[in-house]
Design an enzyme around this catalytic site. Structure first.
Site, PDB file in Angstrom:
ATOM      1  N   SER A 217       2.033  24.710 -24.895  1.00 15.97           N
ATOM      2  CA  SER A 217       2.550  25.741 -25.515  1.00 15.97           C
ATOM      3  C   SER A 217       3.368  26.713 -24.615  1.00 15.97           C
ATOM      4  CB  SER A 217       1.800  26.858 -26.301  1.00 15.97           C
ATOM      5  OG  SER A 217       1.364  25.743 -27.574  1.00 15.97           O
TER       6      SER A 217
ATOM      7  N   ASP B  74     -10.869  17.857 -29.629  1.00 12.35           N
ATOM      8  CA  ASP B  74     -10.423  18.776 -28.341  1.00 12.35           C
ATOM      9  C   ASP B  74     -11.463  19.556 -28.070  1.00 12.35           C
ATOM     10  OD1 ASP B  74      -8.333  19.554 -26.665  1.00 12.35           O
ATOM     11  OD2 ASP B  74      -7.516  21.110 -27.981  1.00 12.35           O
TER      12      ASP B  74
ATOM     13  N   ASN C 104      -0.696  18.835 -24.687  1.00 14.07           N
ATOM     14  CA  ASN C 104      -1.520  19.515 -26.015  1.00 14.07           C
ATOM     15  C   ASN C 104      -0.908  20.775 -26.385  1.00 14.07           C
ATOM     16  OD1 ASN C 104      -3.437  17.806 -25.418  1.00 14.07           O
ATOM     17  ND2 ASN C 104      -5.185  19.150 -25.176  1.00 14.07           N
TER      18      ASN C 104
END
Lengths: 301, 275
Positions: free
Chosen positions: B205, B81, B224
């Site tokens: 998130s 990532d 993600n």
């Protein structure tokens, strides 16, 4: 994470395992045949990558199946090849290596290919932030440019002096870490003993680190004005091809991790000995821990 | 089973869901994520940051992920990532990564394209899918939100670089939001129509579930989750009974925290019951 940039040979090796070295003009059945990448600098980079050193290969390869095989294999072993140049219409440095099971010897027949000596590598910027530039005397003019740049940037330069190539005397003044084979040391200095050759190399070039490798016999290094010995390790040798390259990679990894020259020589000697116990080089390298355990076991003997 | 980025996203693209991509840091976060994916029969991407690759952590973390993938009945992709250099990509590949994201999105467009072209050329040869980013996804502490990725730049980037997945800036940021973000759903739809390849949403998130679902409807195929997985793990650590001294027992709560969080997100993404 320490990093090393390597510039030098990347060779297409074909390893042929034989029960014994064949007689001339006969047909002989081979054991295992393995196609793999080789070459002093590229093997050393693979070694260092496995030992946790960030490794970058600068060099040129032919833009064909062989060149791409060599490049892709380096990536698989964690070597950064983003600055490798592929050149159309050229062919690779190629070698065929007979490995005798009976004697443990390796006999190499090679053809150097036709990659130009200065292949016009477009970008040397990887050297700027490296801890070390590692060379093997191949691509000499390109290596000289890289060494000059490294010195300007305060990056140490290491040389695997395995064989004497034309013009290598131009490279030696740039070298901080000089590890030469016995063959190179004797041939280059014209001396008849390794000790005298070490002294001659020291007096002429005064590198920060100086050692001469003598295969399974171990070797010598220069420390505090004294020539000292490091031991080799007797092993059941199946393939000594690339052992010197593994020594160089392991030495630099240990040196960059803070080892002194004697410690680094002993570690590299053990590492290279373990490598010899298996066929091939890149897929059978030990880890730091395995090497230390091997050394410990041998000390107890 | 371990599979590549291209394959895991192809399946999602064909069936219209998004694959959860969880940032993992240690054995316990891997265990929590894997337990969730196995229980819900979800494909999953486990990814690690550049600093874990270049800092030597990947040498320890990657074997754990690979072992988990090997044991799993669900497809698992191990992905780098925000790789910042080719060197990080090489380390990830050496450690067995089956997907690589390289992030040159702070560079000018031309330079970003040039560097990504080189990355896809090198990694294509190893059949490793590459994720690129166009239009920078910043952090929640940035003073201003980065401009959204335009359709034109997404099309040019995808065409010229041949990336397997494209991360776009459409209103998310990395970190914990002070107020819930509003995603540019229409922009996602326009970009998806223009580029066809799987799109990636970073900064998942804290994005409200409804918005994530709308983003998937519009074409997002990988989401993600980094920050909230950390909180799920750390909440478990801080609330665990201090009398538990044996670390494996102590870690039960953090692992369960990660598992619970991952299960919630898998369901939001519609990735459950896909195997």
């Amino acid at each position: 994470m320490k990093s090393v940039v390597g510039l030098g040979a990347c060779v297409l090796d074909t390893l042929i395992e034989c029960e014994k070295y064949p007689d001339e003009d006969i047909k002989s059945k081979a054991g295992k045949i393995v196609k793999t990448g080789g070459g002093p600098v590229s093997n050393a980079l693979v070694t260092m990558s496995g030992l946790g050193i960030r490794s970058v290969f600068l060099g040129a390869l032919p833009d064909n199946e062989d060149g791409r095989f060599l490049r892709d294999e380096l990536i698989r072993y964690g070597v950064d090849v983003s600055d490798v140049k592929l050149i159309e219409g050229k062919h690779a440095f190629t070698s065929y290596i007979l490995l005798s099971k009976a004697s443990g010897s390796r006999t190499c027949v090679f053809e150097r290919g036709d990659i130009p000596d200065d292949p016009g590598i477009p970008d040397f910027s990887a050297i700027d932030c490296a801890d070390m530039l590692h060379l093997d005397g191949n691509f000499l003019n390109c290596a000289l440019k890289a060494a000059e740049l490294a010195k300007k940037k305060g990056v140490k330069v290491s040389l695997d002096a395995g064989s004497v190539y034309d013009g290598m005397e131009k490279l030696l003044p740039y070298i901080d870490i000089l590890i030469a084979s016995e063959k190179f040391a004797l041939e280059f200095t014209g001396e008849t003993s390794v000790k005298a050759a070490v002294t001659a190399l020291h007096d002429r070039y005064n590198p920060e680190i100086l050692a001469v490798t003598q295969g399974k016999k171990g070797g010598k290094y220069f420390e505090d004005g004294i020539i000292k010995d490091y031991a080799g390790y007797a092993v059941d040798c199946h393939d000594s091809n690339g052992a010197g390259d593994a020594f160089h990679g392991a030495f630099l990894a240990a040196f960059l991790s803070g080892c002194k020259i004697g410690e680094a020589c002993r570690f590299a000697s053990a590492f290279a000995a373990i490598k010899c116990t298996k066929i091939g080089m890149r897929g059978s390298l030990p880890t730091f821990e395995e090497t230390l355990e091997f050394m410990e076991r041998r000390m107890k003997r | 089973m371990l599979i590549g980025l291209r394959q895991i996203l192809k399946d999602a693209d064909e069936e219209g869901y998004a694959v959860p991509a969880f940032n993992v840091y240690n054995m316990e976060t891997v265990m929590g994520v894997m337990q969730a994916a196995e229980e819900l029969k979800s494909p999953v991407i486990m990814q690690f940051y550049d600093r874990l690759a270049t800092g030597g952590f990947a040498d320890f973390l990657c074997p754990v992920i690979l072992k988990a993938a090997d044991k799993a009945d669900v497809p698992v992709c191990m992905h780098l990532d925000h790789g910042a250099s080719y060197g990080a990509a090489a380390i990830a590949v050496k450690n067995g990564a089956t997907g690589v994201m390289l992030d040159f999105s702070l560079l000018p467009m031309g330079e970003n394209i040039r560097k990504m072209q080189r990355a896809t050329e090198l990694l294509d040869a190893l059949e490793i899918g590459v994720e690129g980013e166009i239009g920078h996804v910043g952090t929640t502490s940035d003073k201003e939100m980065m401009p959204y990725t335009t359709v034109e730049e997404a099309r040019e980037f995808a065409d010229k670089t041949k990336v397997s997945a494209l991360a776009i800036a459409v209103g998310t940021a990395h970190g914990r939001y002070k107020k819930a973000p509003v995603l540019a759903i229409d922009r996602i739809k326009e970009i998806k129509e223009a580029v066809k390849i799987p799109l990636v949403l970073h900064g998942g998130s804290g994005v409200p579930d409804g918005q994530i679902k709308a983003a998937i409807e519009a074409g997002i195929r990988k989401v993600n989750f980094g920050t909230d997985l950390c909180y799920a793990f750390l909440d478990g650590v801080f609330s665990a009974d201090r009398k538990k001294v044996a670390i494996d027992i102590f870690m039960g709560d953090p692992i369960n925290g990660v598992k619970k969080f991952a299960m919630e997100k898998i369901r939001v993404l519609g990735a459950n019951d896909r195997i």
